[in-house]
Design a protein around this motif. Sequence first.
Motif, PDB file in Angstrom:
ATOM      1  N   LEU A   4     -24.715   9.986   7.668  1.00  0.00           N
ATOM      2  CA  LEU A   4     -25.335   9.707   8.962  1.00  0.00           C
ATOM      3  C   LEU A   4     -24.892   8.328   9.405  1.00  0.00           C
ATOM      4  N   VAL A   5     -24.326   8.264  10.594  1.00  0.00           N
ATOM      5  CA  VAL A   5     -23.835   6.993  11.118  1.00  0.00           C
ATOM      6  C   VAL A   5     -24.581   6.680  12.401  1.00  0.00           C
ATOM      7  N   GLU A   6     -25.327   5.575  12.385  1.00  0.00           N
ATOM      8  CA  GLU A   6     -26.090   5.146  13.546  1.00  0.00           C
ATOM      9  C   GLU A   6     -25.282   4.149  14.352  1.00  0.00           C
ATOM     10  N   SER A   7     -25.559   4.126  15.642  1.00  0.00           N
ATOM     11  CA  SER A   7     -24.979   3.105  16.516  1.00  0.00           C
ATOM     12  C   SER A   7     -26.011   2.760  17.579  1.00  0.00           C
ATOM     13  N   GLY A   8     -25.797   1.630  18.215  1.00  0.00           N
ATOM     14  CA  GLY A   8     -26.745   1.144  19.207  1.00  0.00           C
ATOM     15  C   GLY A   8     -27.607   0.068  18.595  1.00  0.00           C
ATOM     16  N   GLY A   9     -28.723  -0.195  19.212  1.00  0.00           N
ATOM     17  CA  GLY A   9     -29.563  -1.280  18.745  1.00  0.00           C
ATOM     18  C   GLY A   9     -29.095  -2.606  19.292  1.00  0.00           C
ATOM     19  N   GLY A  10     -29.755  -3.667  18.841  1.00  0.00           N
ATOM     20  CA  GLY A  10     -29.400  -5.005  19.303  1.00  0.00           C
ATOM     21  C   GLY A  10     -30.629  -5.790  19.688  1.00  0.00           C
ATOM     22  N   LEU A  11     -30.399  -6.780  20.528  1.00  0.00           N
ATOM     23  CA  LEU A  11     -31.458  -7.687  20.966  1.00  0.00           C
ATOM     24  C   LEU A  11     -31.735  -7.467  22.449  1.00  0.00           C
TER      25      LEU A  11
END
Length: 117
Positions: A4-11
Amino acid sequence: QVELVESGGGLVQAGGSLSLSCVASGKNFGITTMSWYRQTPGNQRELVSSITRAGKINYADSVKGRFTTSRDNAKTAVYLQMNNLKPEDTGVYFCNAVDVAYGGRHWGRGTQVTVSS
């Protein structure tokens, strides 16, 4: 094996929006329910949302009306659109997938979401 590879997120500032994506690669034919969990330091992972292959969705009470989850079965992917973010949404968000062929669950490595006040 399934990855499973997640992307996105941040501040982001409070009131802002972020999107998360998770794709299951490898021997993913047994993937059924896909979920998002989050964890803050010193706390257990808590369920944020889940979605079955048929599209049945469940949300934690704390995110209802603000977060939207969806999935693309052809891509074995799950998404989380987070709107009107609050500082208490800060944490590491993990993708999770139930795998009936494997007989267990898979976890992503997690992606950090930070909401400043």
